[in-house]
Write a protein that holds these residues in place. Structure first.
Motif, PDB file in Angstrom:
ATOM      1  N   UNK A 132     -14.764   0.780  -1.444  1.00  0.00           N
ATOM      2  CA  UNK A 132     -13.482   0.190  -1.830  1.00  0.00           C
ATOM      3  C   UNK A 132     -12.679  -0.173  -0.590  1.00  0.00           C
ATOM      4  N   UNK A 133     -12.540  -1.470  -0.368  1.00  0.00           N
ATOM      5  CA  UNK A 133     -11.733  -1.946   0.747  1.00  0.00           C
ATOM      6  C   UNK A 133     -10.322  -2.192   0.248  1.00  0.00           C
ATOM      7  N   UNK A 134      -9.343  -1.920   1.077  1.00  0.00           N
ATOM      8  CA  UNK A 134      -7.979  -2.204   0.656  1.00  0.00           C
ATOM      9  C   UNK A 134      -7.315  -3.161   1.630  1.00  0.00           C
ATOM     10  N   UNK A 186       0.823  -1.197   0.000  1.00  0.00           N
ATOM     11  CA  UNK A 186       0.000   0.000   0.000  1.00  0.00           C
ATOM     12  C   UNK A 186       0.864   1.256   0.000  1.00  0.00           C
ATOM     13  N   UNK A 219     -16.718  -1.914   9.360  1.00  0.00           N
ATOM     14  CA  UNK A 219     -15.645  -1.261   8.629  1.00  0.00           C
ATOM     15  C   UNK A 219     -15.463   0.186   9.057  1.00  0.00           C
ATOM     16  N   UNK A 277      -3.778  -0.120   8.002  1.00  0.00           N
ATOM     17  CA  UNK A 277      -4.345  -1.319   7.405  1.00  0.00           C
ATOM     18  C   UNK A 277      -4.222  -2.565   8.290  1.00  0.00           C
ATOM     19  N   UNK A 324     -22.179   4.159   6.951  1.00  0.00           N
ATOM     20  CA  UNK A 324     -21.433   3.143   6.224  1.00  0.00           C
ATOM     21  C   UNK A 324     -20.257   2.607   7.018  1.00  0.00           C
ATOM     22  N   UNK A 370     -12.813  -3.871   8.250  1.00  0.00           N
ATOM     23  CA  UNK A 370     -12.381  -3.598   6.890  1.00  0.00           C
ATOM     24  C   UNK A 370     -12.029  -2.127   6.768  1.00  0.00           C
ATOM     25  N   UNK A 371     -11.092  -1.848   5.894  1.00  0.00           N
ATOM     26  CA  UNK A 371     -10.667  -0.462   5.723  1.00  0.00           C
ATOM     27  C   UNK A 371     -11.142   0.058   4.375  1.00  0.00           C
ATOM     28  N   UNK A 372     -12.093   0.963   4.419  1.00  0.00           N
ATOM     29  CA  UNK A 372     -12.578   1.598   3.195  1.00  0.00           C
ATOM     30  C   UNK A 372     -11.792   2.870   2.968  1.00  0.00           C
ATOM     31  N   UNK A 373     -11.515   3.177   1.722  1.00  0.00           N
ATOM     32  CA  UNK A 373     -10.818   4.433   1.459  1.00  0.00           C
ATOM     33  C   UNK A 373     -11.651   5.303   0.539  1.00  0.00           C
ATOM     34  N   UNK A 374     -11.520   6.594   0.725  1.00  0.00           N
ATOM     35  CA  UNK A 374     -12.179   7.525  -0.168  1.00  0.00           C
ATOM     36  C   UNK A 374     -11.318   8.768  -0.314  1.00  0.00           C
ATOM     37  N   UNK A 408     -10.897   4.256  -7.278  1.00  0.00           N
ATOM     38  CA  UNK A 408     -11.733   4.810  -6.216  1.00  0.00           C
ATOM     39  C   UNK A 408     -12.985   5.522  -6.729  1.00  0.00           C
TER      40      UNK A 408
END
Lengths: 335, 335
Positions: free
Chosen positions: A96-98, A73, B65, B86, B119, B95-99, A86
């Motif tokens: 979007x999970x990473x 990452x 998440x 992470x 969310x 869970x790790x969501x990214x934006x 994204x």
DNA sequence: TCTGAAGGCGCAATCGTTTACGGGCCGGTG
DNA sequence: CACCGGCCCGTAAACGATTGCGCCTTCAGA
């Protein structure tokens, strides 16, 4: 007391309709009558209702998110692809999970885990070295590869790596170089191999020359570029130009030879691969092959969405063109 | 036909117990009898059961998440912090969501959206410029800031930015420099301001000097560093050293002055901030203030998890120490 | 006036878990 | 022998949304 957020029930009561109608109004507005629709929307407004994604997902038998599995990452190369994905996923209503495969032991186990976990409706795999046997499981979510690819016939989105290698050689030859070296990526990596193939084919086609001693094995890192520079410095018969399979290796190479008091491009010309952001700010600025990372991410995302919608485990692979960005790390020499 | 994956019902039948017992065995093994536990685990094994996270989350009124909101996913600085978070979140079962907040219009609206959407069980905010009014909403998830911070009293995890500025000045003075300039980050940014404050306080404390014309306003980017170099080149009375509030600006500055034929550190000494990966591979390698990005991410993640567990909207802020990495971009000069 | 079709809506089942509640059963004590 | 307190475990009610099915209205056509 903390007021819980409104449910579809509250909206239904407020609008004087059933929950079914509220749900339909929100998902398929065309099937409800105009007056009803307006009443519902007004009730939604008044109650501050937001659909509970968890409940919706449970009922609809999906998760509403996709997961991107990437080797590292922290590597800007990958994170720029992520950036491209994204926006696409967000607009499609997917989260979007990473996950970092190499940050912990047993990367293949991680892939298997995610394939089986049911945590995501789809997976974007940025690490072609993983070859989980679980990919053959019948009930797995769709997977697309970005950048890399595997022997299995998974759809992938990637740059024209061979074309990039050829482009670099053609440019160097055009600048008068005949004796050209190469720093490869790690052995066994598909990117390494393809760029090397493109390089060698172009060397032959262009009538230039290379030799085994001029091919240095790297691993895409700056350190390995610096190590290649040491090897290059030790040669009695040096190539006048080196095509590096990554910008990072080119930077490592450049730093190391400059540290020895040699100059780029006067003493050695360099062409990189990727066009990472810093490339243009080095001294000299690095001539390189540009990969359109954000586009790769975007295309991979769209491809995955198509597969999810179609319930398909396969899809068309795509190749994204590359181009050479001319800067100042290649000297024009008399042949 | 595609066999759906086993549910808790299937396991219950296979083990000859009720679904409640299966659930208990999986979540609180100590409360079921040993024999039962073994029967259940064996049934889980046989059926290949995996708990359906969506259903579990719905029942437990959570999402499982957390979301990281960052201004620019493509920026390696942020993605390295992500990498630190992470692993922590994963181990905690989140869970790790990214934006990406700035990839689309209306970043503040995006923050508001995520605060209200339900969310995520928590939010890590990497963009201190967002000051959503929605942060005062009663029923919002916990938020922690990483790196940056805001006027509101949200918990944050950040580097000792003022200390870093002071460290840079102290080092430069120790190397004989007396006339020191500075390239700041964007105006109004808390990082810019704090580093500037630390810089100026140390200048005074160390008996060095600076002046308004030697303070260049940048925005952390390489371009702005290059622009500052132009301004520096235009000075008749130049400082002998420049402390840059980011490595990227230092790189831009260095590239630009080298392009003009001047040399680092002979003609100007530079100290950066961040210690990004490329810093050590430049020519000369960049002396810089190191931020422990991965640790920042990890701490922020743990802090958020604590807040989620405690159901609290506040928590303790943390400051992570920085250190100076000595390389080759600062010359020793006679005072 | 009657019939049929179609549009619009409500009923209630369902997705897969978790967990409060209560009921056996067993052993110990009065 | 009656009673009581722990263990264990099963029953069943949520969690909040979606959607197949079918009923009711309305309206056009005969």
């Amino acid at each position: 007391m903390v007021r819980k957020s409104a449910t579809i029930q509250d909206v239904a009561v407020a609008a004087g309709v059933s929950t079914a109608t509220v749900s339909r109004t929100l998902s398929k507005p065309s099937v409800v009558a105009k007056a009803t629709r307006e009443a519902v929307l007004s009730a939604v407004e008044r109650t501050g209702y937001r659909v509970n994604a968890t409940a919706s997902n449970l009922r609809r038998q999906r998760t509403g998110s996709v997961i991107a599995l990437l080797p590292n990452l922290a590597n800007p190369f990958f994170s720029q692809i992520l950036a491209g994905m994204s926006a696409v996923f967000r607009q499609a209503g997917y989260g979007l999970l990473v996950a970092d495969t190499r940050a912990e032991p047993d990367p293949e186990g991680r892939l298997t885990h995610y394939l089986r976990s049911g945590l995501a409706d789809g997976i974007v795999l940025l690490d072609g070295t993983l070859s989980a046997a679980s990919l053959t499981r019948p009930a797995r979510p769709p997977v697309v590869l970005a950048c890399e690819w595997m022997q299995e016939d998974l759809p992938s989105v990637r740059s024209d790596n061979a074309g990039g290698g050829a482009l670099a050689v053609a440019y160097l030859v055009g600048m008068g170089h005949r004796r050209i070296g190469h720093i490869t990526g790690p052995q066994g990596n598909c990117l390494s191999q393809t760029r090397l193939d493109g390089f060698q084919a172009a060397i032959t086609a262009q009538g230039a020359q290379t030799r085994a001693a001029w091919i240095f094995e790297g691993d895409f890192s700056m350190e390995s570029g610096a190590a290649a520079a040491q090897a290059w410095l030790g040669l009695t018969d040096r190539p006048s130009a080196v095509f590096c399979a990554s910008d990072e290796m080119a930077i490592g190479f450049m730093g190391a030879v400059q540290h020895r008091g040699l100059r780029v491009p006067e003493d050695v010309s360099l062409v990189g691969f990727d066009n990472i952001e810093v490339a243009g700010h080095l001294s000299p600025p690095l001539t390189t092959i540009q990969q359109r990372r954000s586009e790769i991410g975007g295309r991979a995302a769209r491809l995955l969405l198509d597969m999810i919608d179609a319930g398909s485990l396969t899809g068309p692979s795509e190749t994204i063109g590359v181009e050479l960005i001319e800067r100042g790390s290649v000297a024009r020499i008399a042949p």
